[in-house]
Scaffold this active site. Sequence first.
Site: not given
Length: 193
Positions: A71, A117
């Site tokens: 992420n 993400n």
Amino acid sequence: MADTWLIVGLGNPGPRYAATRHNIGQMVIDELARRRGDTLRSHKANAWAAETWLRPGAAKLVLAKPKTFMNVSGGPAAALAGFYGVEPGHVIVVHDELDIPFDTIKLKTGGGHGGHNGVRDIAKALGTPEFARVRVGIGRPPGSQDPADWVLDPFSSTERKTLGILISDAADAVETVVDDGLLAAQQRYHAPR
């Protein structure tokens, strides 16, 4: 001077995640390095990286695996792009894709992040979504399994039978994008097998 391309394989760091679906992007980077007899080394951009060539006299490749979790892949990707002077149009991000069936590869440039993400963070860090993506299908989980758990599971025994071919095909797709352009790669890899 030959063009330089930054190839970033997404995943999570450490042995706990090495064989999981979320790390297929990093598996493709390992395959690209293996083909060239190169070893990724620690880079100050918080990534593992190797400088190599598509083939002698052709484009320079910077193969990279961020040391960060998925992420927050954008920082290392942007730092590497800055260090090597690579514009977003010469960045290829290789990542897992839930919405594509296992054993399928799709390619695109730009557009949304589709809930991924890692891709979202790279677009934010580069200041644009206009980079190429080699999206490696891992499919949706069966039944009611949470997709967040599915991506962190290892590939099933059935999937592992063809995983090597899928990784090799994805590495071929990266090379085709660099060599012949995105459209040619799409025509080759989007065709039914």
